[in-house]
Design a protein around this motif. Structure first.
Motif, mmCIF file in Angstrom:
data_model
loop_
_atom_site.group_PDB
_atom_site.id
_atom_site.type_symbol
_atom_site.label_atom_id
_atom_site.label_comp_id
_atom_site.label_asym_id
_atom_site.label_seq_id
_atom_site.Cartn_x
_atom_site.Cartn_y
_atom_site.Cartn_z
ATOM 1 N N UNK A 121 0.817 -1.202 0.000
ATOM 2 C CA UNK A 121 0.000 0.000 0.000
ATOM 3 C C UNK A 121 0.864 1.272 0.000
ATOM 4 N N UNK A 122 1.818 1.324 0.931
ATOM 5 C CA UNK A 122 2.700 2.487 1.024
ATOM 6 C C UNK A 122 3.532 2.609 -0.247
ATOM 7 N N UNK A 124 2.864 1.627 -3.262
ATOM 8 C CA UNK A 124 2.073 2.101 -4.401
ATOM 9 C C UNK A 124 1.817 3.613 -4.299
ATOM 10 N N UNK A 125 1.442 4.066 -3.097
ATOM 11 C CA UNK A 125 1.118 5.478 -2.918
ATOM 12 C C UNK A 125 2.333 6.372 -3.109
ATOM 13 N N UNK A 126 3.450 5.964 -2.503
ATOM 14 C CA UNK A 126 4.640 6.805 -2.601
ATOM 15 C C UNK A 126 5.184 6.841 -4.024
ATOM 16 N N UNK B 177 -1.412 10.658 0.366
ATOM 17 C CA UNK B 177 -0.438 9.643 0.790
ATOM 18 C C UNK B 177 -0.478 9.500 2.311
ATOM 19 N N UNK B 180 -3.438 7.458 3.362
ATOM 20 C CA UNK B 180 -3.269 6.024 3.102
ATOM 21 C C UNK B 180 -2.280 5.410 4.098
ATOM 22 N N UNK B 181 -1.147 6.105 4.301
ATOM 23 C CA UNK B 181 -0.129 5.569 5.219
ATOM 24 C C UNK B 181 -0.692 5.395 6.632
ATOM 25 N N UNK B 183 -3.798 4.753 7.209
ATOM 26 C CA UNK B 183 -4.975 3.871 7.107
ATOM 27 C C UNK B 183 -6.291 4.614 7.325
ATOM 28 N N UNK B 187 -6.545 2.484 -0.289
ATOM 29 C CA UNK B 187 -6.051 2.816 -1.623
ATOM 30 C C UNK B 187 -6.925 2.114 -2.636
#
Lengths: 235, 188
Positions: A121-122, A124-126, B177, B180-181, B183, B187
């Protein structure tokens, strides 16, 4: 007293100064040599001799070095000459290439190393955030080259070039650069090793500082040069 | 011109009526609630669009618990000498001698500056700030967020300032971001 340099630490730069002394006094200036692809070795060459060899105005070269060293330095308009305008454009283009070919890939390499330690998840976002950030920088640089630099090169559209907004996109990019640093320092999950984070942060802060210098060169060197030497043929 | 939605909290009916009368002199504010205490306001404010609360500093004992739950900026109405640490709990302060212009200036200052609260040093987002952040990350505009959360656009802007202040992140992409990080959103 207008446009006088107010920084004691840049007063030592002079045409007769040896290139070795210049670099030895502030090694971050090496990036100027790197982006302009100035050939080493320099031997005992002075700033003036080097600029003569490579076809640069030594006055302009010293201005660029001073702007690189001090964010407070503003070049004196009285020292401007028309030959500086194409040379500033050359420097800015070289700086664009330096970002795209060297600084951004270098930071991306470190980011990829960090992402290897992050969850999906991290990761993909970063990656998406950085990709979008790079795209914005590239778009901004391309827009400058296509609109501003080309107009100045041709000398045909001075009015249009003078209307180009030099400030707005830099603010957005500066915010995003700081955001990357904040995310890595404050919020990235702890699995990412400190040394990799620090390497990435060093890249990002170098990039941020250089982008700010780049914006300053455009604002306080390019723009006044345009105002002084480009004339509008029509209203 | 923007109209601010104001709640007045004052235990004295005479003072309350006086403040309301002064505020009615111009078209900058709309008094949407009048209460005698912050606890009464807390009980009645659900679903009411409030930009700022004008509250007597006599009510200061209730401020901490109120501010923990609600992110509405508070303008203190000072009627007597007060300790500076009490006055610091308010986004701005007026006195019973303040003119209409001074009242409006204090309201604007409270709404336009980040909410200063007893836990202002904390970088933890409040529940409401998290709600706003999630909608920002989903691409909602300030107007859409205001409508979704039943608060005014002014309050949304105030929350967004606080979010930027607390997270250190300015861009919408960066805040996404962050969300998402932490939670706060899934995503896609």
């Amino acid at each position: 007293m207008r446009n006088m340099c107010v920084c004691d630490d840049i007063a030592y730069l002079s045409p007769k100064m040896k290139i070795f002394e210049l670099i030895d006094s502030n090694n971050s200036l090496l990036s100027i040599f790197s982006r302009l692809n100035i050939k080493l070795p320099f031997g005992d060459m002075s700033i003036e001799e080097l600029c003569q060899r490579d076809g640069y105005s030594h006055e302009l070269f010293i201005m660029l070095c001073r702007m690189h060293i001090s964010s407070n330095y503003r070049p004196s308009h009285d020292e401007f000459s028309s030959e500086m305008l194409p040379q500033v454009i050359h420097y800015l283009r070289a700086t664009h290439n330096y970002y795209i070919d060297y600084m951004l890939p270098h930071a991306e390499k470190h980011l990829e190393e960090i992402l290897a330690y992050c969850d999906t998840l991290s990761n993909k976002q970063l990656r998406r955030f950085y990709g979008d950030y790079v795209r914005r920088i590239e778009e901004h640089l391309k827009q400058e080259e296509d609109t501003l630099f080309t107009a100045i090169d041709s000398g045909m559209s001075a009015c249009r070039a003078q209307k180009f907004d030099l400030d707005m996109p830099h603010t957005d990019i500066d915010d995003r650069t700081s955001d990357i640093a904040s995310l890595i320092i404050k919020y990235l999950p702890e699995e990412a090793p400190t040394q990799l984070r620090c390497a990435m942060l060093k890249d990002i802060y170098s990039l941020r500082d250089d982008l700010r210098r780049h914006a300053a060169v455009e604002m306080y060197l390019l723009k006044p040069l345009m105002d002084k030497f480009l004339k509008c043929d029509q209203q | 011109m923007k109209c601010y939605h104001i709640a007045i909290v004052e235990s004295s009916p005479i003072i309350l009526a006086g403040v309301e009368a002064i505020l009615s002199q111009g078209g900058d504010v709309d008094v949407v609630l009048k209460c005698s205490s912050l606890s009464e306001l807390a009980a009645r404010m659900r679903g009411v669009d409030i930009d700022v609360v004008l509250v007597s500093v006599v009510q200061s004992s209730e401020i901490a618990s109120f501010s923990e739950l609600y992110d509405v900026p508070l303008v203190g109405m000072q009627s007597a000498l007060c300790a500076p640490d009490i006055l610091r709990r308010y986004a701005s302060v007026v006195t019973l001698y303040s003119s209409y212009d001074e009242l409006i200036a204090a309201v604007r200052q409270a709404v336009d500056s980040p909410v200063e609260k007893s836990h202002a040093d904390s970088h933890e987002l409040s529940e409401r700030e998290r709600d706003v952040l999630v909608l920002v990350a989903r691409g909602y505009t300030n107007k859409e967020i205001a409508s979704e959360l039943n608060i005014s656009p002014h309050t949304v802007i105030s929350h967004r300032k606080n979010i930027v202040h607390k997270t250190g992140i300015r861009s919408v992409a960066g805040l996404t971001v962050y969300a998402v990080l932490n939670r706060l959103i899934e995503s896609e």
